[in-house]
Design a protein around this motif. Structure first.
Motif, short mmCIF file in Angstrom:
data_model
loop_
_atom_site.label_atom_id
_atom_site.label_comp_id
_atom_site.label_asym_id
_atom_site.label_seq_id
_atom_site.Cartn_x
_atom_site.Cartn_y
_atom_site.Cartn_z
N ALA A 142 0.81 -1.22 0.00
CA ALA A 142 0.00 0.00 0.00
C ALA A 142 0.84 1.27 0.00
CB ALA A 142 -0.93 0.00 1.21
N THR A 143 2.16 1.14 0.12
CA THR A 143 3.02 2.33 0.18
C THR A 143 4.09 2.27 -0.91
OG1 THR A 143 4.54 1.28 1.75
CG2 THR A 143 2.68 2.51 2.66
N ASN A 144 4.72 3.38 -1.13
CA ASN A 144 5.90 3.50 -2.00
C ASN A 144 5.61 3.44 -3.50
OD1 ASN A 144 7.61 3.61 0.27
ND2 ASN A 144 7.66 1.37 0.36
N GLY A 145 4.39 3.08 -3.90
CA GLY A 145 4.07 3.05 -5.32
C GLY A 145 4.89 2.05 -6.11
N MET A 146 5.25 0.93 -5.46
CA MET A 146 6.09 -0.07 -6.12
C MET A 146 5.40 -1.44 -6.17
SD MET A 146 8.90 1.36 -7.18
CE MET A 146 10.18 0.13 -7.34
N TYR A 147 4.08 -1.42 -6.35
CA TYR A 147 3.33 -2.67 -6.42
C TYR A 147 2.21 -2.53 -7.44
CZ TYR A 147 1.19 -7.02 -4.77
OH TYR A 147 0.69 -8.30 -4.70
N TRP A 148 2.07 -3.55 -8.30
CA TRP A 148 0.99 -3.59 -9.28
C TRP A 148 -0.21 -4.30 -8.67
CZ3 TRP A 148 4.72 -5.62 -13.56
CH2 TRP A 148 5.24 -4.53 -14.29
N GLU A 149 -1.18 -3.54 -8.23
CA GLU A 149 -2.40 -4.15 -7.71
C GLU A 149 -3.08 -4.99 -8.78
OE1 GLU A 149 -3.46 -4.27 -4.73
OE2 GLU A 149 -2.32 -2.72 -3.68
N TRP A 150 -3.08 -4.47 -10.01
CA TRP A 150 -3.77 -5.13 -11.11
C TRP A 150 -3.03 -6.36 -11.60
CZ3 TRP A 150 -0.66 -5.21 -15.43
CH2 TRP A 150 0.40 -4.28 -15.45
N ASN A 151 -1.78 -6.51 -11.20
CA ASN A 151 -1.00 -7.64 -11.67
C ASN A 151 -0.41 -8.45 -10.51
OD1 ASN A 151 0.07 -9.15 -13.87
ND2 ASN A 151 2.07 -8.27 -13.49
#
Length: 271
Positions: A142-151
């Motif tokens: 949920a933090t840092n903008g380093m995760y693809w929720e959609w993938n």
């Protein structure tokens, strides 16, 4: 005669200091600090975010507005071939160009003399598939903008910026490189192992209550010009499509050992 004695004493003191540093007492039950310093450059220039002075082999001008990547699974090797693997939970770092503190991660390892450093650039498949409640700190999706929720997977490496050659709004380009091999459905794996020989520019001598600072130069220009030439005009956006594996091959080549400062005083910073 007095000058000769003074000079002799100075030389003797220097030799004694060198002998002390070179003939260290090692207790593998004690731990010292290693600081890995990531110093970003573009070709021969220091990286300055938003600075429009960089170009690649395609003569494309670009700047860098965002730069983040994961360094994980850190290992150190001694001259006899023995390897020390840092505990996995202590071995996750997010290097972020806007966060000065993130550029100098500290690690505690046993006393000794280390000739090699190894780490994974990215987040491995086992960590990508951990229960969410076990992913804390820099791994928090949920933090840092380093995760693809959609993938459902981490972004190993992220670079964004602008270039006159990028045919996008605001002439923007962005490379978000993820993919870890897949969970139920196989995918490519863009994790890359980086191995660094410390013998040419100074081995790491680790002592309790002191810091061994390993200074790495990280050449962001390699993203475009290491193993595979990458054109911003042809590839303004690379995520799940485009030459993401080529970019992964390139970012594995970014790191060069510049020097090591041993026996450094540990400075405590206030939070």
């Amino acid at each position: 005669m007095k000058k000769i004695i003074v000079a002799f004493v100075a030389v003797l003191s220097l030799l004694t200091a060198c002998s002390k540093n070179n003939d260290i007492q090692i207790d593998s039950n004690k731990f010292g600090q290693v600081k890995i310093k990531f110093d970003h450059i573009v070709n021969s220039k220091k990286l300055v975010l938003n600075d429009y002075t960089y170009s690649n082999s395609h003569s494309e001008i670009f700047n860098v507005t965002t730069l983040k990547y994961f360094v994980t699974n850190v290992k150190f090797t001694k001259s006899n071939g023995e390897t020390y693997t840092v505990l996995k939970e202590d071995s996750y770092f997010l290097i972020d160009a806007v966060n000065a503190h993130s550029l100098n991660p500290n690690i505690l390892i046993p006393e000794g003399e280390y000739t090699g450093l190894e780490f994974n650039l990215g987040v491995d498949s086992l960590t990508n598939t951990l229960p969410v409640e076990k992913r804390t700190g820099v791994l928090n999706p949920a933090t840092n903008g380093m995760y693809w929720e959609w993938n459902s997977g981490y972004i190993h490496f992220k670079i964004e910026g602008n270039s006159p050659q990028a045919n996008n709004p605001n002439n923007s380009y962005k490379y978000h490189i993820g993919l870890f091999g897949g969970y139920s459905t196989p995918t490519v794996n863009n994790n890359r192992i980086v191995r660094i020989d410390l013998t040419k520019a100074g081995i790491s001598k680790v002592q309790e209550h002191l810091s061994s600072d390993i200074h790495l130069m990280v050449d962001i220009g390699k993203i475009f010009d290491a193993v595979h030439p990458i054109s911003i005009q042809k590839n303004p956006v690379v995520m799940q499509s485009g030459p993401h594996t080529f970019i992964a091959d390139n970012y594995a080549q970014m790191f060069m050992h510049d020097h090591t400062h041993n026996f450094q005083k540990i400075v405590q910073h206030e939070n």
